[in-house]
Scaffold this motif. Structure first.
Motif, PDB file in Angstrom:
ATOM      1  N   SER A   1       0.763  -1.061  -0.058  1.00  0.00           N
ATOM      2  CA  SER A   1       0.077   0.011   0.126  1.00  0.00           C
ATOM      3  C   SER A   1       1.003   1.253   0.019  1.00  0.00           C
ATOM      4  O   SER A   1       0.675   2.217  -0.613  1.00  0.00           O
ATOM      5  CB  SER A   1      -1.078  -0.049   1.308  1.00  0.00           C
ATOM      6  OG  SER A   1      -1.599   1.313   1.397  1.00  0.00           O
ATOM      7  N   ALA A   2       1.904   1.360   0.904  1.00  0.00           N
ATOM      8  CA  ALA A   2       2.841   2.511   0.809  1.00  0.00           C
ATOM      9  C   ALA A   2       3.477   2.451  -0.506  1.00  0.00           C
ATOM     10  O   ALA A   2       3.612   4.005  -0.865  1.00  0.00           O
ATOM     11  CB  ALA A   2       3.972   2.301   1.907  1.00  0.00           C
ATOM     12  N   SER A   3       3.958   1.497  -1.129  1.00  0.00           N
ATOM     13  CA  SER A   3       4.616   1.926  -2.379  1.00  0.00           C
ATOM     14  C   SER A   3       3.464   2.267  -3.541  1.00  0.00           C
ATOM     15  O   SER A   3       4.006   3.073  -4.404  1.00  0.00           O
ATOM     16  CB  SER A   3       5.190   0.501  -2.834  1.00  0.00           C
ATOM     17  OG  SER A   3       4.191  -0.414  -3.044  1.00  0.00           O
ATOM     18  N   SER A   4       2.401   1.881  -3.471  1.00  0.00           N
ATOM     19  CA  SER A   4       1.270   2.647  -4.365  1.00  0.00           C
ATOM     20  C   SER A   4       1.117   3.841  -3.825  1.00  0.00           C
ATOM     21  O   SER A   4       1.111   4.718  -4.958  1.00  0.00           O
ATOM     22  CB  SER A   4      -0.072   1.753  -4.136  1.00  0.00           C
ATOM     23  OG  SER A   4       0.062   0.341  -4.535  1.00  0.00           O
ATOM     24  N   GLN A   5       1.032   4.464  -2.769  1.00  0.00           N
ATOM     25  CA  GLN A   5       0.960   5.871  -2.335  1.00  0.00           C
ATOM     26  C   GLN A   5       2.080   6.715  -2.832  1.00  0.00           C
ATOM     27  O   GLN A   5       1.835   7.769  -3.201  1.00  0.00           O
ATOM     28  CB  GLN A   5       0.865   5.931  -0.754  1.00  0.00           C
ATOM     29  CG  GLN A   5       0.659   7.250  -0.290  1.00  0.00           C
ATOM     30  CD  GLN A   5      -0.963   7.620  -0.584  1.00  0.00           C
ATOM     31  OE1 GLN A   5      -1.760   6.680  -0.740  1.00  0.00           O
ATOM     32  NE2 GLN A   5      -1.161   8.925  -0.808  1.00  0.00           N
TER      33      GLN A   5
END
Length: 380
Positions: free
Chosen positions: A367-371
Motif C-alpha cells: 500500500s505504501a509503495s502505491s501511495q
C-alpha cells in the motif's frame, strides 16, 4: 485496511467523526473561532478551539495516518480541508450563513472541484463555464471535473468555473450542488492510491445555480484557488504575478507522508526480527540492518525538519510565515515524498514476495509503495 479493500468508509464513521467535531481540525490553525462558537462548538475533545495551533494540526494529521493508509482519513477530511476554507475566507455573510452551519457540523459534505481532464495543474485554462441566465438570477454551468476527492459523497462542491474570458482573470468560484441535483452526473474513478477516499468524475450539463452561490467576486477565482485559505501578497495588481504560500497544505502532506513512511519501515523492521533465512533472522544479516538504518536516518531527519516548520508556524504571524516559509515547506513536502519512496521500497524489498501482495503481513508495504505515485502527482 478492510475499508481500503472495500474501497469505501462506512457511513456511520463520518457521522460519529463529525459528531465529535473531529472533521474541524483539518482546517488550518487558527480555527474560525467566532463562526464555530456561533454554532455551539467550543472545544475539540475537551480542548478549547481558541487555543488550537499548528502543533495541534500536526498531531491531528500524524494520528490520522497512523494506520499507514491515506484513503480512510482522506475520505473524512479532504472535502472539509479544501472545500470549506474558500467560503470562510472569501464568502459573504449570506453565503456563510447558508452553508457553513451544515458543513461544519457534518450534516452535509463538500469537496473542492478544480481539476479537469484537460486542465490539471494548468488551472488557468479550465474550460467549465458558468454563464448567467437572461434574468441574471442563475449561473448555467457546463463542463467536467476529474479526480475530485470525496465528490461522490458530497452535497456541494466549491467549484472553479469560467465566468469571463480566457486566462486566470476569467475564473470564479461557485458553490455548486451535486448529489441529486438536476444536470449533475457523478461516477467513481478507480485509482492506485487512496481508493477509499472517493475519487470522482463529475459531468455538468446545464446545471442551474443561484448567483448568490458565487464565492467572493467574479474574476478572482484564480487568487482564491492559489491561496487555499492562506494569505497572498500581490506584486502589483496582476494575476500573473502572485507571491503566495501553501504552508498548511504542504505541511499536512509532509506530516502524513512521513507517518506513512514510518508505518511501512516499522512493519518491515518487525518482520525482519521474525523472518528466518539461511538459519538466522533477516535482522541478523548486516545488509538488512544497513538498509533499515539508512532509511531510519532519512525518516528521523525528515520528521525533525517538519517539527521545525510547525514550531516556526506556531511562533510567526500568519503573514510572516507565508513569506518566510513558503519555499521551505514546499521543499519539505517534496522531500517527504522522497523519504516515503525510500522507506516503502525498503519495506517491499525486505518483505520479499509478501511486500508485493495485497493481503497478508506485507500488505501495508504494498500500500505504501502505491501511495508514492499518488504523492508524486501531488508534488508535481
Amino acid at each position: 485496511m478492510e475499508w481500503e479493500r472495500d474501497e469505501t468508509v462506512p457511513e456511520h464513521v463520518w457521522e460519529e467523526f463529525s459528531k465529535a467535531n473531529m472533521v474541524i481540525p483539518c482546517l488550518p490553525a487558527p480555527l474560525p473561532v467566532a463562526i464555530l462558537k456561533k454554532l455551539g462548538i467550543n472545544d475539540i475533545l475537551g480542548h478549547p478551539i481558541d487555543d488550537w495551533d499548528a502543533f495541534h494540526n500536526c498531531i491531528y494529521n500524524d494520528e490520522m495516518l497512523r494506520s499507514g493508509l491515506a484513503g480512510p482519513p482522506g475520505s473524512l477530511t479532504t472535502g472539509m480541508a479544501f472545500g470549506v476554507p474558500p467560503i470562510i475566507k472569501f464568502g459573504n455573510q449570506q453565503l456563510q450563513d447558508r452553508f457553513l452551519p451544515d458543513l461544519l457540523t457534518g450534516k452535509k459534505r463538500i469537496c473542492i472541484a478544480i481539476t479537469e481532464p484537460e486542465a490539471g495543474s494548468d488551472v488557468a485554462n479550465i474550460t467549465t463555464t458558468a454563464v448567467k441566465s437572461e434574468d441574471g438570477k442563475k449561473y448555467i454551468i457546463n463542463g467536467t471535473k476529474k479526480w475530485i476527492t470525496n465528490g461522490i459523497w458530497s452535497e456541494y462542491a466549491a467549484m472553479a468555473v469560467r465566468t469571463g474570458g480566457s486566462g486566470p482573470g476569467g475564473l470564479s468560484m461557485v458553490v455548486v450542488p451535486l448529489k441529486g441535483h438536476k444536470g449533475v452526473n457523478m461516477r467513481r474513478l478507480k485509482v492506485q492510491g487512496q481508493i477509499s477516499a472517493g475519487t470522482t468524475f463529475i459531468e455538468l450539463d446545464d446545471v442551474e445555480v443561484p448567483v448568490e452561490n458565487l464565492i467572493g467576486e467574479e474574476g478572482k477565482g484564480m487568487s482564491y484557488i492559489m491561496t487555499k485559505y492562506v494569505h497572498v501578497i500581490w506584486i502589483q495588481d496582476d494575476y500573473s504575478l502572485p507571491k503566495c504560500s501553501f504552508n498548511h497544505e504542504r505541511l499536512t502532506i509532509a506530516i502524513s507522508s512521513t507517518r506513512q513512511a514510518r508505518v511501512a519501515l516499522s512493519a518491515a523492521f518487525k518482520y525482519c526480527l521474525m523472518r528466518e533465512a539461511f538459519s538466522k533472522t533477516l535482522m541478523d544479516q548486516p545488509v538488512v540492518r544497513h538498509r533499515l538504518s539508512k532509511c531510519g536516518a532519512l525518516l528521523e531527519s525528515q520528521w525533525a525538519w517538519v517539527e521545525q516548520f510547525v514550531y516556526q508556524m506556531s511562533k510567526l504571524s500568519k503573514a510572516e510565515a507565508d513569506v518566510e516559509l513558503g519555499g521551505l515547506t514546499a521543499a519539505a513536502k517534496a522531500n517527504a515524498g522522497i523519504v516515503l519512496m525510500e522507506c516503502a521500497q525498503c519495506a517491499v524489498l525486505l518483505f520479499g514476495g509478501n511486500g508485493y501482495t495485497r493481503s497478508g503481513q506485507g500488505e501495508i508495504a504494498e500500500s505504501a509503495s502505491s501511495q508514492v505515485y499518488l504523492l508524486a502527482t501531488n508534488v508535481c
